[in-house]
Design a protein around this motif. Sequence first.
Motif, PDB file in Angstrom:
ATOM      1  N   SER A 100      -7.195  -1.856  -4.270  1.00 44.59           N
ATOM      2  CA  SER A 100      -8.544  -2.030  -4.393  1.00 44.59           C
ATOM      3  C   SER A 100      -8.923  -0.752  -5.540  1.00 44.59           C
ATOM      4  CB  SER A 100      -9.243  -1.232  -2.573  1.00 44.59           C
ATOM      5  OG  SER A 100      -8.354  -0.002  -2.261  1.00 44.59           O
ATOM      6  N   THR A 101      -7.981  -0.159  -5.615  1.00 42.84           N
ATOM      7  CA  THR A 101      -8.387   0.974  -6.585  1.00 42.84           C
ATOM      8  C   THR A 101      -8.197   0.522  -8.340  1.00 42.84           C
ATOM      9  OG1 THR A 101      -6.069   1.674  -6.249  1.00 42.84           O
ATOM     10  CG2 THR A 101      -7.709   2.765  -5.113  1.00 42.84           C
ATOM     11  N   LEU A 102      -7.561  -0.651  -8.274  1.00 46.07           N
ATOM     12  CA  LEU A 102      -6.920  -0.482  -9.754  1.00 46.07           C
ATOM     13  C   LEU A 102      -8.320  -1.987  -9.650  1.00 46.07           C
ATOM     14  CD1 LEU A 102      -3.692  -1.204  -9.138  1.00 46.07           C
ATOM     15  CD2 LEU A 102      -4.620   0.510 -10.077  1.00 46.07           C
TER      16      LEU A 102
ATOM     17  N   ALA B 397     -10.353   0.138   1.193  1.00 45.83           N
ATOM     18  CA  ALA B 397     -10.384   1.643   0.474  1.00 45.83           C
ATOM     19  C   ALA B 397     -11.180   1.965   0.370  1.00 45.83           C
ATOM     20  CB  ALA B 397      -9.218   2.007  -0.217  1.00 45.83           C
ATOM     21  N   VAL B 399     -13.664   2.635  -2.140  1.00 50.50           N
ATOM     22  CA  VAL B 399     -13.840   1.733  -3.774  1.00 50.50           C
ATOM     23  C   VAL B 399     -15.558   2.596  -3.811  1.00 50.50           C
ATOM     24  CG1 VAL B 399     -11.828  -0.209  -3.898  1.00 50.50           C
ATOM     25  CG2 VAL B 399     -14.291   0.013  -2.487  1.00 50.50           C
ATOM     26  N   VAL B 467       4.595   3.727 -13.688  1.00 46.08           N
ATOM     27  CA  VAL B 467       3.541   2.882 -12.442  1.00 46.08           C
ATOM     28  C   VAL B 467       2.768   3.706 -12.025  1.00 46.08           C
ATOM     29  CG1 VAL B 467       3.166   1.268 -11.515  1.00 46.08           C
ATOM     30  CG2 VAL B 467       5.114   1.088 -13.279  1.00 46.08           C
ATOM     31  N   TRP B 470      -0.157   5.863 -13.303  1.00 46.86           N
ATOM     32  CA  TRP B 470      -0.551   5.004 -13.460  1.00 46.86           C
ATOM     33  C   TRP B 470      -1.702   4.336 -12.223  1.00 46.86           C
ATOM     34  CZ3 TRP B 470      -0.655  -0.971 -13.339  1.00 46.86           C
ATOM     35  CH2 TRP B 470      -1.639  -1.976 -14.029  1.00 46.86           C
ATOM     36  N   ILE B 471      -1.107   3.965 -10.814  1.00 45.15           N
ATOM     37  CA  ILE B 471      -1.695   3.241  -9.939  1.00 45.15           C
ATOM     38  C   ILE B 471      -2.808   4.920  -9.320  1.00 45.15           C
ATOM     39  CG2 ILE B 471      -1.028   2.468  -7.731  1.00 45.15           C
ATOM     40  CD1 ILE B 471       0.715   1.284  -8.941  1.00 45.15           C
ATOM     41  N   GLY B 474      -6.001   5.750 -11.129  1.00 44.28           N
ATOM     42  CA  GLY B 474      -6.586   4.452 -10.082  1.00 44.28           C
ATOM     43  C   GLY B 474      -7.003   4.882  -9.201  1.00 44.28           C
ATOM     44  N   GLY B 475      -6.293   5.238  -8.395  1.00 43.03           N
ATOM     45  CA  GLY B 475      -6.940   5.501  -6.705  1.00 43.03           C
ATOM     46  C   GLY B 475      -8.018   6.795  -7.118  1.00 43.03           C
ATOM     47  N   ARG B 477     -10.173   7.193  -9.707  1.00 42.48           N
ATOM     48  CA  ARG B 477     -10.735   6.910 -10.542  1.00 42.48           C
ATOM     49  C   ARG B 477     -11.825   6.304  -9.470  1.00 42.48           C
ATOM     50  NH1 ARG B 477      -9.157   3.114 -14.711  1.00 42.48           N
ATOM     51  NH2 ARG B 477      -9.402   0.947 -12.766  1.00 42.48           N
ATOM     52  N   VAL B 478     -11.320   5.676  -9.153  1.00 44.95           N
ATOM     53  CA  VAL B 478     -12.269   4.903  -7.249  1.00 44.95           C
ATOM     54  C   VAL B 478     -12.817   4.969  -6.405  1.00 44.95           C
ATOM     55  CG1 VAL B 478     -12.672   2.311  -6.487  1.00 44.95           C
ATOM     56  CG2 VAL B 478     -11.354   2.362  -8.355  1.00 44.95           C
ATOM     57  N   ARG B 738      -5.681   2.971   2.655  1.00 44.21           N
ATOM     58  CA  ARG B 738      -4.850   1.651   2.142  1.00 44.21           C
ATOM     59  C   ARG B 738      -3.579   1.408   2.315  1.00 44.21           C
ATOM     60  NH1 ARG B 738      -6.472   5.477  -2.268  1.00 44.21           N
ATOM     61  NH2 ARG B 738      -4.458   4.766  -3.730  1.00 44.21           N
ATOM     62  N   GLU B 741      -2.390  -2.304   1.193  1.00 42.99           N
ATOM     63  CA  GLU B 741      -1.723  -2.213   0.525  1.00 42.99           C
ATOM     64  C   GLU B 741      -0.358  -1.789  -0.159  1.00 42.99           C
ATOM     65  OE1 GLU B 741      -4.446   0.030  -2.342  1.00 42.99           O
ATOM     66  OE2 GLU B 741      -6.538  -0.782  -0.716  1.00 42.99           O
ATOM     67  N   LEU B 745       2.101  -3.735  -2.466  1.00 44.22           N
ATOM     68  CA  LEU B 745       3.117  -3.224  -3.689  1.00 44.22           C
ATOM     69  C   LEU B 745       4.557  -2.963  -3.270  1.00 44.22           C
ATOM     70  CD1 LEU B 745       1.319   0.354  -4.296  1.00 44.22           C
ATOM     71  CD2 LEU B 745       1.517  -1.274  -5.701  1.00 44.22           C
TER      72      LEU B 745
END
Lengths: 228, 841
Positions: A100-102, B397, B399, B467, B470-471, B474-475, B477-478, B738, B741, B745
């Motif tokens: 969900s965060t990507l 999550a 978002v 990675v 990067w992930i 993202g967490g 940002r959103v 999450r 998720e 992963l």
Amino acid sequence: MREVLEVVSVSKSFVVPGAPAVQVLRDVSLTVGQGEFVGLVGPSGCGKSTLLNIMGLAERQDHGDVIIGGWSTKESSDRHLQQLRRAELGYVFQNFNLLSTLSVLENVMVPLVLNGARREEASRQAEELLTKLKLAHRLDAMPFSLSGGESQRVAIARAVVHRPKVVLADEPTGSLDSYSGEVVLDLLKEQVDFGIAVVMATHSETALARCSRVEHMKDGCLAGARGR
Amino acid sequence: MTLQGVEQRAVGWFMPGWLFYRFIVRRCARNPVRILLLLMAVAVATTLVSSVARVSFSSIQTFEDSLGYSPKEYPITISPVGGRIALSEIGRCFARLSSRFDIVAFRREFGEVEGASGRRGVRVTGVTGVGAGDWEGVGTDTINASRTLIAENGLTPGSSVTIRGDSFVLTKPVSELKTQDGIRSNSFMVALPDLGAGISDGVLDGILLRPRAVSENIGALRGAVQEWLGTCSVSSTPLRVDTAKSAVERGDRLLAAYRFNVLIMAAMTVLVCVLLVSQATQVSLRNLSRELAILRTLGVGRWACLWAIVKESFGVGLIGAVLGVSLGSPIILALTELFLSTAHDIYNIELGGAELSWSHVISVVLVMTAVVVTGAFCGALGALTVSPSIGTRTGGASVRPIPQRAALVLALCSLFVMAVVWMAVALKPTLFLSYLYIGACILVVGGVTPFIVTLTPRVARILPGGVSSWIGRGGIRVGARGYLLGAIGATLAIALICALSLMVGSFRETLEVWAKVRLRGDLFVSSALDGKENESRLSQDVVEAVRGISGVERVVPYYEARTTFRGSELVVGASDLLAQSERGIFIVRSGKVDGATLHDGVEVLLSEGGARKLSLRPADSILVEGRTLRIGAIIQEFGTELPLIQIDERLFRQLYPRHNPQSLTIDAKSGASVEAIRHSVEKIVGIGGIVRDNGELRALVLTLFDRTFQVTSSIRWIVFTLGVVGLLLATLQHLWERRRELKTLYLLGMTSWGMVLAFVYEGALVCVLPVGVGVLGGVMMGWGLTHYVNPLSFGWSLAFSFSLYPVFVSCLFVLAVACVVGIATALLLKKTVRGATFSDE
């Protein structure tokens, strides 16, 4: 036809505290060849998901072996299983399970990046595939803003972007309307045409109609195959 | 209206109890991490608030005790300013006073006591008059003594103590209030009949008045007494008539600065607590939004949804507060004791009232529950906007990115307010504006943090990482909005810690420099007593004898007296100003020290606090004992809280011919043995003086300072813990949301370590930039506290000094969050990843 996935006499039981052990799989054997589209069908609780978990190396069997691309996984370490999952397998879920965060693009990039691709290269490949799947306009969208059909197309893109040998799909059309379901099945069929084997658990007759072979499960056993 | 024979009740403002239980209470059991963290945060905040309240109450109670008499019983005091009361001058007033009051008189004298640590000089307070014999433990053959004296001399209640040849039995220890800088004298309070007899031709140090009529108005009586004294007294020493209540308040003000420090921290802690409860409620609401929508569809009202969430928080607040008071009671008591022991060191008093009372516990629990409910209500307001729907979208999550433009506008607005306030305080520094400046700093910290959180993922792009990073990016940002309140709380906590540590650090550094300069020399001899006029001081014979010791290069005597100027008490200090300025003893804040004019006794030096309090500047005049003196310079002085002038020794001896030196500073010749000189000096001064190494004194000044700020240091760490818990609450809730998720992963081939690292990266990134804002905000606040608040409140200007402490605390903060998030992720992975994956859909 080269075999990409072999399930050899696999048994599995679950122990619930205070209750007798439940035998979920009994001596199940199954072979999937390259480019084969195998449907797995059976009543609820017959062991389809457990078999998918074991084939997907998410769970270990009590007895038997799962051979992927010629590699026996019986004695494999967790690390080896992880490498096989990462490189040889793809997964499609009924509820999509997008991160969900990507963003859409980033979700599809994940398998490539995990397999060591450079970020730019992964982005290029993911974008290319999403464009083919008619999702070029949704690259930066977040999963929560996607429709069910779009989400499942992204999930399929994520499952196949790194060219795995086998894609395991659990009710991929279960949450979709008939039109979106058709689109998703077409996509899976396309992957089969590219040589990727697909094992799909489903209750849908429409979905089963697309399979080259259907395996029936009952009470933890494979009752037999019906070729198409 | 009935349905199938069952009477229906409308669900209006509140959810039915059984539904509340199934919907809310069971959910708490399913997600214990959230509840445990919330309870922990509330408990920590409760502990802190409770400690502050306890410290405040015990401080006030203590200063009542420290008077040595009941302020209720003897509500009016008469005390001399800068001298003693001559009975011959005030005797005429006694007749008039005795018609309305019972009168008790004090007199302090030099005495000696023999204890386990040998013979030493002490100050004996004699008391006589109506009711003096009723005082606790004080009789014709019994005495009580200060706790310090008892401890230092190895005395115990029941001991026999000899004072001036008379033997007394020690009854019980009492508190004693002193403001000496560690070279303390001690006091005995003893009923001496002969002292009463001696009053007829002697002097007094204080008079207590007890009105005969209970219903008298004390304020009006005080005025009347002041008036009578004006008409009947011919006292050459100004007399101050005071109420005991104001004496308590004056004493209490000594600790007010520390209490204020602690109070700010408690207020900020409550704010952080409200923020994190609000944050937790918001996250909880998001998790529940689908179910709430279904309940709304089934007919539950929007207010019922809101109250259900608030009710849950009420329970959490109540339980957390009770836990905080009960489990935190050792901390509360320890902090109170620490505060009290600090007061003991600084003021030589034993403070009481550290024990917890039921009324205190109940008030703190109620206050904290109200705080939690307020936070929860703010966070749960979103429940009013949940609309009925057949929600098919799966929960996931949080978002909800922060709208960057709105965050930027908020940041700019807060910076604008800050700039306006800063200009105002720079143009006209007043206490109100300086506090407004501190408020503006807090506003900036809170206002800029959201924008900074939106920048975090962008800035993080330039950082190395695979990675996982990067992930993690993202967490953030959103899910930024989900982290927001936690981040603001953490930022405020860091800002507060930094500001106070910088202020305290600046104060310490200034004090260290001052001590190095002001306490220059090798040995310091002080009178064992801080008596007045006829009490023991260091006689001129002692000074001359010390000067004659071989190896002594210079002896600088210091004199002190009290007087009044413009109605304020003024300390008059004196030494050889020329010699002192040659030794570089004064730190000049304003004006210049001219050796020639100082030597002539034309100019005097005024302390910085005195200059502020009396509104005087260099070149202004000040009237002391009928002499007009010109202020030559303003000097830095931490030795007393009262205004102080330094005049030349020769002038002092003209003004106060009966005063002997209070202390001596001794410079040894180069190569001379300081230890040998010390022994010689000790032999000369005997029990009437205390000889110390100046190095010891310099260290003592800093030790006392450190002890004073131990409480704030302890509380800083509690605030730190609360900040970490707040941010963890936000981060771990995201992690919990999450958790599915993680399985995805895992199936995609990510290693467990990689997943742990991703969440550690996320947690750390959420900290790093906001904590940076906290440090900057803390520096701004610290500067404001040092530059404006401190001089305006206490009269001392401090040199602002930056230390790496805030950076250290910030790193520790990020590390703590990252570590706990890492451990939590690893535990969660162990619990959730293994096992059925497809079937869990």
